[in-house]
Design a protein around this motif. Structure first.
Motif, short mmCIF file in Angstrom:
data_model
loop_
_atom_site.label_atom_id
_atom_site.label_comp_id
_atom_site.label_asym_id
_atom_site.label_seq_id
_atom_site.Cartn_x
_atom_site.Cartn_y
_atom_site.Cartn_z
N PRO A 68 0.78 -1.26 0.08
CA PRO A 68 0.00 0.06 -0.12
C PRO A 68 0.87 1.32 -0.20
O PRO A 68 1.87 1.42 0.55
CB PRO A 68 -1.04 0.03 1.26
N MET A 69 0.32 2.16 -0.61
CA MET A 69 1.02 3.81 -0.75
C MET A 69 0.90 4.41 0.74
O MET A 69 2.04 5.26 1.11
CB MET A 69 0.54 4.52 -1.93
N VAL A 70 -0.14 4.14 1.42
CA VAL A 70 -0.38 4.93 2.50
C VAL A 70 -0.59 3.76 3.72
O VAL A 70 -1.50 2.60 3.42
CB VAL A 70 -1.65 5.75 2.57
N ILE A 71 -0.03 3.84 4.79
CA ILE A 71 -0.08 3.05 5.90
C ILE A 71 -0.26 3.63 7.20
O ILE A 71 -0.10 4.88 7.26
CB ILE A 71 1.00 1.99 5.98
N THR A 72 -1.21 2.92 8.14
CA THR A 72 -1.57 3.72 9.28
C THR A 72 -0.46 3.35 10.37
O THR A 72 0.32 2.28 10.34
CB THR A 72 -3.04 2.99 9.93
N PRO A 73 -0.50 4.31 11.39
CA PRO A 73 0.37 3.97 12.44
C PRO A 73 0.60 2.89 13.07
O PRO A 73 1.41 2.43 13.91
CB PRO A 73 0.24 5.42 13.47
N GLU A 74 -0.56 2.14 13.24
CA GLU A 74 -0.76 0.98 13.74
C GLU A 74 0.23 0.01 13.55
O GLU A 74 0.60 -1.13 14.29
CB GLU A 74 -2.28 0.43 13.88
N VAL A 75 0.57 -0.01 11.90
CA VAL A 75 1.49 -0.98 11.67
C VAL A 75 2.82 -0.91 12.49
O VAL A 75 3.53 -1.87 12.37
CB VAL A 75 1.77 -0.65 10.11
N PHE A 76 3.11 0.23 12.84
CA PHE A 76 4.28 0.30 13.59
C PHE A 76 4.02 0.27 15.14
O PHE A 76 5.21 0.65 15.87
CB PHE A 76 5.08 1.57 13.13
N GLY A 77 3.12 -0.11 15.44
CA GLY A 77 2.74 -0.35 17.02
C GLY A 77 2.37 1.06 17.43
O GLY A 77 2.47 1.09 18.75
N MET A 78 2.00 2.08 16.97
CA MET A 78 1.73 3.25 17.34
C MET A 78 0.35 3.70 17.48
O MET A 78 -0.31 2.86 16.82
CB MET A 78 2.26 4.48 16.45
N HIS A 79 0.09 4.47 18.26
CA HIS A 79 -1.42 5.01 18.41
C HIS A 79 -1.91 5.72 17.36
O HIS A 79 -1.15 6.26 16.31
CB HIS A 79 -1.61 6.05 19.51
N PRO A 80 -3.28 5.41 16.66
CA PRO A 80 -3.66 5.93 15.43
C PRO A 80 -3.63 7.70 15.35
O PRO A 80 -3.64 8.05 14.27
CB PRO A 80 -5.37 5.66 15.22
N ASN A 81 -3.35 8.40 16.61
CA ASN A 81 -3.36 9.66 16.44
C ASN A 81 -1.63 10.08 16.08
O ASN A 81 -1.56 11.27 15.95
CB ASN A 81 -3.62 10.31 17.78
N ALA A 82 -0.74 9.34 16.04
CA ALA A 82 0.40 9.40 15.58
C ALA A 82 0.65 10.07 14.37
O ALA A 82 1.53 10.89 14.18
CB ALA A 82 1.37 8.27 15.60
N ASP A 83 -0.33 10.13 13.35
CA ASP A 83 -0.02 10.90 12.00
C ASP A 83 -0.74 11.94 12.11
O ASP A 83 -0.67 12.78 11.14
CB ASP A 83 -0.68 9.75 10.92
N ILE A 84 -1.31 12.53 13.27
CA ILE A 84 -1.84 14.05 13.25
C ILE A 84 -0.79 14.74 13.32
O ILE A 84 0.21 14.90 14.29
CB ILE A 84 -3.04 14.03 14.37
N THR A 85 -0.73 15.84 12.48
CA THR A 85 0.32 16.82 12.68
C THR A 85 -0.17 17.98 13.47
O THR A 85 -1.01 18.43 13.33
CB THR A 85 1.01 17.23 11.46
#
Length: 95
Positions: free
Chosen positions: A78-95
């Motif tokens: 996939p071109m875009v992955i979610t932070p959960e893939v790296f064991g992070m909280h879903p909010n980790a991609d919020i800037t």
């Protein structure tokens, strides 16, 4: 690298975390995270069959016979992955 002992994993982690990528990281917390991932991911253990970059059964290290098979696999990721893939909280991609 000593051909009998294999690569120096501490040197590999240093090159990744401090030289190639670490020199571009400007936030101290991000640099700490990068070096933490390097410690978790880069070592002799990554060549074991059950090694995964995360616990989510995504992104196993594939073993193919041809370069074309590797390219096909990479193209299927996939071109875009979610932070959960790296064991992070879903909010980790919020800037």
């Amino acid at each position: 690298m000593d051909l009998k002992k294999g690569p120096s994993w501490s040197a590999v982690r240093y090159m990744i975390g401090e030289i190639q990528y670490g020199g571009r990281v400007t936030d101290d917390y991000d640099k700490h995270l990068l070096n933490t991932y390097a410690k978790l991911w880069f070592g002799e253990h990554m060549f074991q069959q059950n090694f995964r970059f995360c616990n989510c059964k995504v992104f196993p290290i594939p073993v193919f016979k041809t370069v074309e098979d590797y390219i096909s696999y990479i193209d299927s990721l996939p071109m875009v992955i979610t932070p959960e893939v790296f064991g992070m909280h879903p909010n980790a991609d919020i800037t």
